[in-house]
Design an enzyme around this catalytic site. Sequence first.
Site, PDB file in Angstrom:
ATOM      1  N   GLY A 153       0.781  -1.232   0.000  1.00  0.00           N
ATOM      2  CA  GLY A 153       0.000   0.000   0.000  1.00  0.00           C
ATOM      3  C   GLY A 153       0.810   1.278   0.000  1.00  0.00           C
ATOM      4  O   GLY A 153       0.311   2.326   0.431  1.00  0.00           O
ATOM      5  N   SER A 154       2.046   1.210  -0.506  1.00  0.00           N
ATOM      6  CA  SER A 154       2.823   2.458  -0.529  1.00  0.00           C
ATOM      7  C   SER A 154       2.192   3.461  -1.494  1.00  0.00           C
ATOM      8  O   SER A 154       2.187   4.667  -1.232  1.00  0.00           O
ATOM      9  CB  SER A 154       4.283   2.192  -0.888  1.00  0.00           C
ATOM     10  N   ILE A 168      -7.962  -9.394 -11.360  1.00  0.00           N
ATOM     11  CA  ILE A 168      -8.365  -8.795 -12.631  1.00  0.00           C
ATOM     12  C   ILE A 168      -9.848  -8.492 -12.559  1.00  0.00           C
ATOM     13  O   ILE A 168     -10.649  -9.358 -12.198  1.00  0.00           O
ATOM     14  CB  ILE A 168      -8.066  -9.752 -13.798  1.00  0.00           C
ATOM     15  N   LEU A 169     -10.194  -7.264 -12.856  1.00  0.00           N
ATOM     16  CA  LEU A 169     -11.616  -6.899 -12.841  1.00  0.00           C
ATOM     17  C   LEU A 169     -12.263  -7.386 -14.131  1.00  0.00           C
ATOM     18  O   LEU A 169     -11.672  -7.286 -15.210  1.00  0.00           O
ATOM     19  CB  LEU A 169     -11.758  -5.379 -12.700  1.00  0.00           C
ATOM     20  N   ASN A 211      -5.001   2.574 -13.216  1.00  0.00           N
ATOM     21  CA  ASN A 211      -4.146   1.565 -12.615  1.00  0.00           C
ATOM     22  C   ASN A 211      -2.698   2.028 -12.709  1.00  0.00           C
ATOM     23  O   ASN A 211      -2.368   2.894 -13.513  1.00  0.00           O
ATOM     24  CB  ASN A 211      -4.329   0.239 -13.371  1.00  0.00           C
ATOM     25  N   GLU A 223       6.776   5.799  -9.204  1.00  0.00           N
ATOM     26  CA  GLU A 223       5.330   5.561  -9.162  1.00  0.00           C
ATOM     27  C   GLU A 223       4.644   6.593  -8.267  1.00  0.00           C
ATOM     28  O   GLU A 223       3.575   7.103  -8.583  1.00  0.00           O
ATOM     29  CB  GLU A 223       5.034   4.157  -8.615  1.00  0.00           C
ATOM     30  N   HIS A 266       1.241   0.354 -13.030  1.00  0.00           N
ATOM     31  CA  HIS A 266       1.937  -0.896 -13.303  1.00  0.00           C
ATOM     32  C   HIS A 266       3.433  -0.623 -13.353  1.00  0.00           C
ATOM     33  O   HIS A 266       3.857   0.381 -13.908  1.00  0.00           O
ATOM     34  CB  HIS A 266       1.445  -1.469 -14.646  1.00  0.00           C
TER      35      HIS A 266
END
Length: 179
Positions: free
Chosen positions: A20-21, A97-98, A112, A166, A114
Amino acid sequence: MEKLTGLKKIKTAVFISGTGSNLKNIIRFSKIKKSPISVNLIISNDSRSKGLNFANQFRIRKKIFNYKNIKVAENKILILLKKEKIKFICLAGYMKILSENFIKKFSGKIINIHPSLLPKYKGLNTHSRAITNKDKFSGKIILQKKVKITARDNFTSLAKRVLKQEHKLYPAAIMKIFN
Ligand code: GRF
């Protein structure tokens, strides 16, 4: 993406599965005045996700969903999102995966992050999973940054440097979308 109206921030849910960073970083960002979003809900598929601690720390509602049955899990998530009036979803290390059905219901309102230079290395068996699920990856790349891999790099050192980027890119991507 809809423009910001007035001072109201867009109610956002962050989906996590791990450390959860990125979640922490997004929460911090959401608290600054210029942020178009507020983080109102944290969703995980795994009760062991370390990132869930940030829910307590920042007093944000959290909910863990059992994925034994994907359809059931997704339907429950959709009900909660509606109830909480969530209008935007940030996936941040969510290891599920949704489904197409889910994505359709939140069309254009899910982003999202990645850690690879997409479309290269859609990580973690993604290719075979996508083939089995007949999934199609859709959506466009909002922001992307190259991180140099040095001869001395190992998984840990590279992951650390990528995460640093990120944490810069995710808020920047949110700003880009809503402005
Ligand atoms: C990040 O590298 C993200 O790009 C990937 O999973 C990792 C999550 O890290 N999807 P964290 O849980 O945000 O620390």
